[in-house]
Design an enzyme around this catalytic site. Structure first.
Site, PDB file in Angstrom:
ATOM      1  N   HIS B 510       8.687  34.615  -3.721  1.00 51.82           N
ATOM      2  CA  HIS B 510       7.261  34.916  -3.756  1.00 51.82           C
ATOM      3  C   HIS B 510       7.035  36.350  -3.281  1.00 51.82           C
ATOM      4  CE1 HIS B 510       3.010  33.870  -2.033  1.00 51.82           C
ATOM      5  NE2 HIS B 510       2.952  34.600  -3.110  1.00 51.82           N
ATOM      6  N   LEU B 521       8.763  39.456   1.412  1.00 49.73           N
ATOM      7  CA  LEU B 521       9.232  38.567   0.352  1.00 49.73           C
ATOM      8  C   LEU B 521       9.403  37.187   0.987  1.00 49.73           C
ATOM      9  CD1 LEU B 521      10.488  37.741  -2.378  1.00 49.73           C
ATOM     10  CD2 LEU B 521      12.655  38.635  -1.549  1.00 49.73           C
ATOM     11  N   GLU B 522       8.706  36.200   0.395  1.00 45.82           N
ATOM     12  CA  GLU B 522       8.815  34.836   0.908  1.00 45.82           C
ATOM     13  C   GLU B 522       9.760  34.083  -0.019  1.00 45.82           C
ATOM     14  OE1 GLU B 522       5.163  32.580   0.582  1.00 45.82           O
ATOM     15  OE2 GLU B 522       5.669  31.322   2.299  1.00 45.82           O
ATOM     16  N   ILE B 523      10.870  33.642   0.523  1.00 42.71           N
ATOM     17  CA  ILE B 523      11.838  32.905  -0.300  1.00 42.71           C
ATOM     18  C   ILE B 523      11.698  31.420   0.019  1.00 42.71           C
ATOM     19  CG2 ILE B 523      14.310  32.459  -0.616  1.00 42.71           C
ATOM     20  CD1 ILE B 523      14.745  35.461  -0.507  1.00 42.71           C
ATOM     21  N   THR B 559       2.726  31.202   3.162  1.00 48.27           N
ATOM     22  CA  THR B 559       1.666  32.218   3.124  1.00 48.27           C
ATOM     23  C   THR B 559       0.416  31.735   2.394  1.00 48.27           C
ATOM     24  OG1 THR B 559       2.813  33.168   1.233  1.00 48.27           O
ATOM     25  CG2 THR B 559       3.181  34.227   3.347  1.00 48.27           C
TER      26      THR B 559
END
Lengths: 476, 775
Positions: B510, B521-523, B559
């Site tokens: 994301h 960066l949201e993994i 998030t």
């Protein structure tokens, strides 16, 4: 045992035969074997390859190389190229219709004569039926012209080719800025007065800043001198070493000039300025004077000075190349064979001028000879530090292993065989013309010194390099 | 397509988002404890043993080398300072030494700054002030050295490192890309506490000094030369007879020794001849009135940008002012005292915490992946797809950008080009580098070449059936090891992976818009995602320069899930008649980088509506707030936000001021709710928004979506613009007090019900005040 006996017999036969042949008109086979027996002490290789034509250099000439902005001030590039061409024809008594093709190299092109080879040929009165083209490959443009000629002959397209190069730095195209050019070109298309006026009104003072031909590497935006200064620092070449090498170059050139060894230099009549027949950049001074000079590229702590850099030069050069058969048939005494050559290229930033180190082992391996076999080295001296950095690179195992992917170093290049008649630092360096000068110098030195092989190397902008092996043409 | 959070970069103050930490800062390593041990050693060995500083005399130049043992970087730790003092005393006592060169033995680092742990270990402002004063004294000695000292700088020269260099008589720096100078202290809520606030203005002039200290930005060597921070530049060398890094440092030393000798024999002047502009500026700065004006403007600008929420910038201005107006003694005193005070502020602690979290989020805790991603394909050349391409293609990864239509593709490629061209204009890359980089990007409409790709990131429309369709198409043409990453902002990854033949290779990545500006960066991993797939995704993200949090799968992940209730509350507030402009003011004065209403417009009203619906579907009434009809009506009328030119505001090209969209106001009026006076004060408005955000964040930790509070804080600050000075929702709860927050929420709960019910974790913390997320 049998083969040895056989070879000896053959050699004896050849010697006998050769004595019976007149005027050096040998056929190929006899010649190469004859040469074998004449050079017992050397490696016995001829470097001729089966199925590949022998290509010979008949003669090489050049105009005097003059500092830019001096006597050739009013010449255009094609004037110089024509002078070299005419000089070559005169010196070889080659009929103007006997040439099959003409190739010239140049770097900064005059827009009006972008195919300068053609203009020079037409101007020289060479038959208009003979085609000509121009090549460019930075400082090795003339080398590219020569190898192009070799290719044409080897492919059977031509038998007689003139290759050469020309450069004038006394005049060069200085352009309007891109914005101004754009406006002017649009102006051409504008139909009405009001359209034109609108366009004209858009011109700003800044548009008038001219654009000089770039002497910087396009990809890295670094000048060659700057890169060379970093190169010398990377190899730890001292200022003193560089000054000494520059001093050597000028001293050797002066000696060669005084001794009349630079026989390739033509006399050129410059209208209104008389006849020139000598290079005018040779200025052997003293180490003390050299030490006083300030660095020019990296200030204030760089090590390259004007004296240890090749200077801006005007000049042209030309060589006459033929297939061996044709040369002999036309009654010429060829001076040398042009053998293997390689072009290599590498990183244009950090190894811009390091090509000779890479190319030397490659071309030697291709020819099957070693560094020890070479009698004459003619390397282009872009900068004293660049030559010295190359010598150090070739002598370094670390460099060979890390950068070249070789097991061990190339070896020590014998400096006592290098550029004995001066080099680009002292004779000058008209970018497009230097390549042919190097080849001619190597050939003439082979003749004078009685050597067998010469190695010619030149590095060029873009991180490219050419390396040629030349073999002396011996007669018995 | 647009991600949940997007904001225009321009509107963000450099100070608030000063958490654009540079990589170089990351190198400050804790090493206080070891330092303490080493400190004891010299008592036994006296001068015989030095581990940090050594020197040799070359001709008449003493070359002092700094080299922190067992660390990649040099920091100004206690043992280093002590050894430096010893060495300097020896050098000064040696009559044969005429000058000094100060150089680091580490490639890529001069001195990266003071040891943060040294400051964190202090328990009071006085202790920190004392540290500062020690530093000041040491550098004063350096400044007053009877023989010239040349600082030879290669690599990061930051904070205390720069202050050290500034105290030297002469500075030579390499032009290496690794060489950066700067005072990043402000980003940690501190100030340059070892004479920096006093020396910088004198060296580079008042305006530049403020610029350097208040932004904390990194200055490249060539810029530093122009500013007058360094005297000479040295070019980095290529490989020669040694490795280029090693030889470059040797060369720097040789050149610096040359300058040191030159200074002694007077062939090198210490002062630069000033240009006319410089003289004029100096003249102007000599006039007290002009200086006063500068202080005023700078203060005003800082207040504008920080809303007064960050104390450090104001203290920096005070210190500079004290030095110039009351003399250097007063200036140094002010500097050390303010340094001490700042170190104890919650803002500084929050910022230092964020910094440490960021360092942690720049590591791959999943190990080295089996296979490096060398060929990446991105599906969808929209804002996100092109943005991902832009941050990847210059990292040595070949990128295929695939779209379904030529127009979209061409727009996407243009976006990437523009991104690099902007760098050319800023001179951070050359036009040639731009061109060679662009050559690694292939735009196409088909799946050719997909047999070579190691990873596919899809950024297509947020619709499960479309995602399934592309997933199947991709799996048909890619090799078995190929990872399928989905850049969805809300759809659960496991639902997308349901269509996969190789669910272990499916992962969520994301990104946040604009991708090239937003650092997070949201993994997202599902139960089936393999560890190697995660390691690969993290490795690629790190290559892209991202700060990475890895969370578990679930609707909205972390998030989007935090943001969703806040936006729902925002909608209700609008319905209750709070003016959009007022709401924006209230949220920015709380510390958000952009107003919440503008944020909604930037995200896209349609996206917000879509996410709102899916989230309510997943979580029920708890995620309710305003009436979803409001936004659906707006979408129907085409008021989809900034991208359409109309949302709650009207956006006109070229105009900076935003006007309220009267048609949107009409819609709001139609759905008007009455505002209950007990929960509608300005402060209530703020806390209604924030408490729902924070509560949801805690819930994510409680449910195991988040693996730790630190990643939650990092995600909220770097992805959603949670106020950096608060350090993130978890640190906020620690500092604000869970009990106080629960009290507030109870009040709101009475009015609005379960949307404000504090989660169990928050209640636990409220009950037991010793429970903290950070020790």
């Amino acid at each position: 045992m049998d083969t040895q006996v056989f070879i000896i017999i053959i050699i004896i036969i050849i010697i006998i035969v050769s004595h019976h042949v007149e005027g050096g008109h040998f056929n190929v086979k006899i010649k190469s074997l004859a040469f074998k027996c004449s050079m017992q002490t050397k490696s016995k290789k001829t470097l001729a390859k089966p199925g590949v034509k022998n290509i010979v250099l008949v003669e090489g000439v050049r105009t005097p190389f003059l500092l830019s902005g001096t006597i050739y001030n009013d010449f255009m590039a094609h004037d110089l190229a024509r002078a070299a061409l005419l000089g070559l024809l005169n010196k070889t008594s080659l009929p103007k219709d006997a040439v099959d093709y003409i190739v010239y190299g140049t770097v900064i092109q005059e827009v009006k004569t972008s195919n300068v080879a053609r203009e020079a040929a037409l101007g020289a009165g060479i038959s208009e039926k003979i085609p000509a083209h121009t090549v460019t490959m930075a400082c090795i443009s003339a080398n590219q012209a020569i190898t192009t000629a070799v290719g044409l002959i080897a492919a059977g397209q031509c038998d007689v080719v003139v290759a050469g190069g020309v450069e004038t730095m006394s005049d060069m195209p200085i352009r309007h800025s891109r914005k101004m050019r754009k406006t002017m070109l649009t102006l051409n298309k504008a139909k009405t007065l009001s359209q034109r006026l609108t366009l004209l009104s858009k011109i700003r003072l800044g548009y008038l800043t001219p654009e000089l031909p770039a002497l910087t590497e396009f990809s890295t935006n670094e000048t060659m001198g700057h890169s060379a200064d970093r190169l010398t620092a990377a190899f730890g070449v001292s200022r003193r070493e560089q000054d000494e090498f520059a001093f050597r170059s000028h001293s050797l050139a002066k000696k060669a000039q005084d001794a009349g060894l630079l026989s390739d230099v033509l006399s050129v009549n410059v209208p209104g300025k008389g006849i020139v027949s000598k290079d005018n950049g040779i200025r052997p001074s003293s180490m003390e004077q050299l030490e006083k000079l300030k660095p020019v590229f990296i200030k204030p702590h760089g090590t390259i000075t004007p004296a240890s850099s090749s200077f801006l030069t005007d000049g042209a050069s030309a060589v006459l190349l033929m297939s061996e058969e044709k040369a002999l048939a036309m009654g010429y005494k060829p001076k040398a064979y042009l053998r293997d050559f390689v072009f290599v290229s590498q990183d244009p930033k950090d190894q811009l001028l390091l090509g000779p180190s890479y190319a030397t082992p490659e071309v030697l391996e291709k020819s099957g000879i070693t560094l020890d076999d070479i009698d004459v080295f003619e390397f282009h001296e872009a900068f004293a530090g660049q030559i010295l950095a190359n010598l150090k690179a070739m002598d370094s195992d670390w460099f060979a292993q890390t950068c070249m992917g070789r097991k061990s170093k190339v070896g020590v290049l014998p400096i006592e065989k290098l550029n004995l008649w001066g080099g680009s630092l002292s004779l000058g360096h008209p970018f497009g013309a230097t390549g042919a000068r190097l080849v001619t110098a190597a050939v003439n030195r082979l003749k004078k010194e009685g050597g067998q092989y010469a190695l010619v190397a030149a590095c060029a902008a873009g991180g490219q390099v050419v390396m040629k092996v030349i073999q002396n043409y011996f007669f018995i | 397509m647009d991600k949940i959070v997007s904001y225009r970069h321009k509107s963000i103050s450099p100070i608030i988002i000063c958490l654009h930490y540079s990589g170089s800062l990351n190198r400050i390593k804790p090493w206080f404890l070891r330092g303490c041990l080493l400190k004891l050693l010299p008592f036994f060995f006296l001068e015989a043993f030095r581990s940090h500083v050594s020197y040799e005399v070359k001709d008449d130049v003493a070359v002092i080398r700094i080299n922190n043992p067992d660390s990649k970087v040099n920091t100004l730790s206690i043992p280093m300072q002590r050894e430096m003092a010893e060495v300097m005393n020896e050098v000064w006592a040696n009559g044969a030494v005429k000058s000094v060169v100060l150089i680091s033995s580490k490639p890529g680092c001069f001195i990266a700054g003071a040891d943060i742990n040294m400051i964190q270990a202090c328990r009071s402002a006085e202790e920190v002030t004392a540290l500062s004063q020690e530093g000041q004294k040491m550098f004063e000695k350096i400044e007053k050295s009877p023989i010239p000292i040349v600082a030879a700088i290669n690599g990061s020269c930051l904070g205390g490192g720069l202050e050290f260099a500034l105290a030297c008589q002469y500075r030579v720096a390499t032009k290496s890309r690794k060489t950066v100078l700067g005072t990043p202290e402000v980003m940690l809520g501190l100030l340059p506490g070892a004479g920096g606030t006093q020396r910088l203005p004198k060296m580079v002039g008042l305006p530049s000094a403020f610029d350097v200290m208040l932004t904390g930005r990194n200055i490249r060597a060539d810029k530093a030369k122009k500013m007058g921070l360094v005297h000479q530049l040295v070019d980095p060398l290529g490989p020669g007879l040694k490795d280029s890094d090693v030889r470059t440092v040797e060369y720097l030393e040789e050149v610096a020794v040359g300058f040191a000798k030159g200074i002694v024999n007077k062939s090198i002047p210490l002062t630069k001849r000033k240009g006319i502009m410089q003289k004029l500026q100096d003249y102007a700065m000599g006039i007290p009135f002009v200086r006063q004006q500068i202080y005023k403007t700078v203060t005003k600008r800082v207040m504008n940008q920080t809303k007064g929420l960050y104390p450090a910038p104001l203290k920096i201005i005070e210190c500079v002012k004290a030095g110039l107006e009351k003399g250097s003694e007063a200036g140094y005193l002010e500097e050390s005292q303010n340094f001490g005070k700042l170190a104890m502020t919650p803002e500084s602690k929050a910022l230092v915490g964020l910094y440490q979290g960021q360092v942690a989020c720049k590591k791959n805790r999943f190990g080295t992946p089996e296979r490096e991603v060398k060929n990446l394909a991105i599906l969808g050349a929209g804002l996100m797809g092109a943005g991902i391409a832009q941050v990847t293609v210059d990292k040595g990864v070949n990128v295929i950008l695939k779209d379904t239509a030529t127009e979209g593709l061409s727009r996407g490629q243009d976006q990437v080009y523009k991104g690099f061209n902007a760098k050319v204009k800023k001179k951070s890359i050359t036009s040639f580098e731009r061109d060679t980089t662009m050559s690694c990007l292939t735009g196409q409409l088909d799946y050719s070449g997909f047999e070579r790709v190691d990873m596919v990131i899809e950024a297509v429309f947020e619709d499960l059936s479309i995602k399934h369709k592309v997933l199947k198409e991709v799996e048909a043409v890619t090799p078995p090891h190929c990872i399928f990453a989905t850049n969805t902002s809300g759809l659960p990854i496991k639902d997308i992976a349901a269509a996969s033949k190789r669910p272990e290779n499916v992962i969520g990545m994301h990104y946040f818009s604009p991708v090239d500006k937003m650092q997070l960066l949201e993994i997202i991993t599902t139960d089936k995602t393999s560890k190697d797939t995660t390691a690969s995704a993290v490795a690629l993200g790190l290559k892209q320069g991202k700060i990475i949090i890895v969370v578990k799968d679930g609707p909205g992940f972390y998030t989007t899930r935090c943001l969703s209730p806040m936006l729902a509350e925002l909608l209700r507030l609008l319905q209750e008649g709070v003016e959009p402009k007022k709401l924006d003011l209230l949220t920015t004065s709380f510390g958000l980088p952009v107003g919440a209403v503008i944020l909604a417009d930037e995200v896209g009203i349609d996206v917000a509506a879509h996410v709102g619906k899916t989230m309510t579907k997943a979580f029920g009434s708890r995620l309710d707030g305003g009436n979803i009809e409001v936004v659906t009506t707006m979408v129907e009328k085409g008021f989809t936000g900034r991208k359409a030119g109309k949302g709650f505001y009207i956006y006109e090209k070229g105009s900076k001021s935003r006007n309220i969209n009267p048609a949107a106001e009409e819609i709001l009026k139609k759905f008007k709710l009455s505002a209950p006076p007990s929960v509608s004060s300005d402060s209530d408005v703020q806390y209604r928004l924030v408490s729902r955000f924070v509560n949801e964040a805690l819930l994510c930790l409680q449910e195991g979506i988040l693996s730790n509070p630190m990643e939650g804080d990092i995600g909220a600050v770097f992805g959603l613009g949670f106020p950096p000075f608060l350090g993130g929702p978890f640190r906020f709860v620690d500092a604000f007090g869970a009990d106080k927050l629960v009290q507030k929420m109870k009040k709101y709960e009475e009015v609005y019900g379960n949307q404000f019910t504090a989660c169990q974790l928050l209640q636990d913390h409220a009950k037991d005040s010793s429970k903290k997320f950070y020790k």
